[in-house]
Scaffold this motif. Structure first.
Motif, short mmCIF file in Angstrom:
data_model
loop_
_atom_site.label_atom_id
_atom_site.label_comp_id
_atom_site.label_asym_id
_atom_site.label_seq_id
_atom_site.Cartn_x
_atom_site.Cartn_y
_atom_site.Cartn_z
N SER A 223 -10.35 2.24 0.58
CA SER A 223 -9.67 3.12 -0.38
C SER A 223 -9.64 2.47 -1.76
CB SER A 223 -8.24 3.42 0.09
OG SER A 223 -7.49 2.24 0.23
N LYS B 75 1.92 7.48 -2.96
CA LYS B 75 1.50 8.30 -1.82
C LYS B 75 0.75 7.51 -0.76
CE LYS B 75 1.08 12.36 -4.82
NZ LYS B 75 0.13 13.33 -5.44
N ARG B 76 0.13 6.39 -1.16
CA ARG B 76 -0.64 5.60 -0.21
C ARG B 76 -0.92 4.22 -0.79
NH1 ARG B 76 -5.71 8.08 1.58
NH2 ARG B 76 -6.13 6.00 2.42
N ASP B 77 -1.30 3.31 0.10
CA ASP B 77 -1.73 1.98 -0.33
C ASP B 77 -3.23 2.00 -0.59
OD1 ASP B 77 0.82 0.88 -0.07
OD2 ASP B 77 0.51 0.46 2.07
N TYR B 78 -3.66 1.24 -1.59
CA TYR B 78 -5.08 1.17 -1.94
C TYR B 78 -5.59 -0.25 -1.70
CZ TYR B 78 -4.86 5.83 -3.91
OH TYR B 78 -4.71 7.19 -4.05
#
Length: 343
Positions: free
Chosen positions: A284, A186-189
């Motif tokens: 994040s 869902k997203r890059d961390y």
């Protein structure tokens, strides 16, 4: 390896335990039983009794009860209902030649009642799986001692096999990796934190094989001399998870949470790390709590909510907890495999 013996195999799944309710009296009762265990607070008995009954239980119970109320659901404690669900699913997978029981080291259902259940089923052997991936005297060691204390009163003691650690078992690693991948899709961390429940440094040193452990680079590899070192196992789990998720060195940190008292515990402390990350511009974080296979106060509340609040207060923007194994299909398969491998 298969034993080749006829008859039924008993399987005892054991987790730490939970109060019977989030009320102050029940939380106080749980804390007393838990903290009076000599393997948990390893100080002289009189000192431990005075500390727990005079200070910790009276003052900590009301605060902990408020947190347990946040955690509680219509089904009760997540640690308990996830355990019951796991027991049912493992029983279905193993079939009629096995009987699977669930016990808690502290409170209900007790190890005594679970072992009595297995005895009533006339099992020929028992496989005990403490649901702690990394061996520690305060968790797996305490379970093993309690099981032997109970079974030691039986007239006939069946064959007993303990599964002492599964910190790098492929199924355990894959379960956490699969859950993490749903968040990573869902997203890059910017960074990844593997946060483990801490233990006092003295317990690591006391358990060290011929003084091998020095609380340093000795944990950079995992082998026979540090196989049962809790710290070494935590680093091994982290390395295997990083490998499974293609996380390069430098993008993840191993840290420890939930310390108690003034003595030094395993470091670095997670609450300090998250502030350092935010101060260094990390926005994040994907956070893991791989010392637990079922969500509980230490995962959902401490890592999922309290650390999130602290990270954002320090300047971070997104903190996401990777949920525990609970009853993930890969985890159910792994428990079945661990049992079958132990035969």
């Amino acid at each position: 390896m298969k034993s080749g013996l006829p008859g039924k195999t008993g399987v005892l799944l054991v987790n730490l335990g939970t109060p019977d309710s989030p009320s102050v009296p029940h939380v106080r009762k749980y804390l007393r039983e838990f903290l009076l265990d000599k393997r948990v607070i390893d100080i002289p008995a009189v000192n431990r009794y005075l500390l727990v009954n005079g200070i910790i239980a009276p003052f900590r119970a009301p605060k902990s009860a408020k947190i347990y109320k946040e955690l509680w659901t219509d089904r009760g404690s997540p640690l308990l209902y996830h355990g019951l669900d796991l027991q049912k699913l493992v029983q279905e997978r193993l079939g009629k030649n096995y009987h699977v029981a669930l016990g808690m080291r502290y409170q209900s259902p007790s190890i005594e009642s679970a072992l009595q259940e297995l005895q009533d089923k006339v099992v020929d052997r028992i496989i005990v799986l403490p649901l702690f991936p990394q061996y520690a005297s305060a968790t797996t060691g305490s379970v093993q001692e309690k099981v032997m204390e109970v079974v030691g009163t039986w007239e006939v003691i069946p064959d007993i096999k303990f599964i002492s650690t599964f910190c790098n078992h492929p199924g355990f690693i894959n379960t956490f990796a699969e859950i993490a991948q749903t968040h990573m899709a869902k997203r890059d961390y910017d960074h990844f934190v593997f946060s483990y429940h801490g233990v006092p440094e003295r317990q690591i040193l006391k358990a060290s094989t011929k003084g091998y452990c020095q609380l340093g680079a000795c944990c950079n590899t995992y082998h026979s001399r540090n196989r049962y070192c809790y710290r070494a196992q935590c680093f091994e789990t982290s390395r295997q998870l990083a490998k499974a998720l293609n996380i390069p060195e430098g993008k993840y940190t191993v840290a420890f949470q939930s310390r108690l008292g003034k003595d030094p515990w395993l470091q670095p402390y997670t609450d300090n790390i998250l502030k350092e990350l935010a101060a260094n511009g990390v926005k994040s974080v994907l956070a893991f709590s791989p010392a637990f296979v079922a969500d509980c106060l230490e995962t959902t509340i401490e890592v999922g909510e309290e650390f999130k609040e602290e990270f954002e207060k320090a300047g971070g923007e997104h903190w996401q907890l990777v949920e525990s194994c609970n009853t993930h299909p890969t985890w159910v398969n792994t428990v079945v495999q661990l049992v079958q491998e132990a035969e």
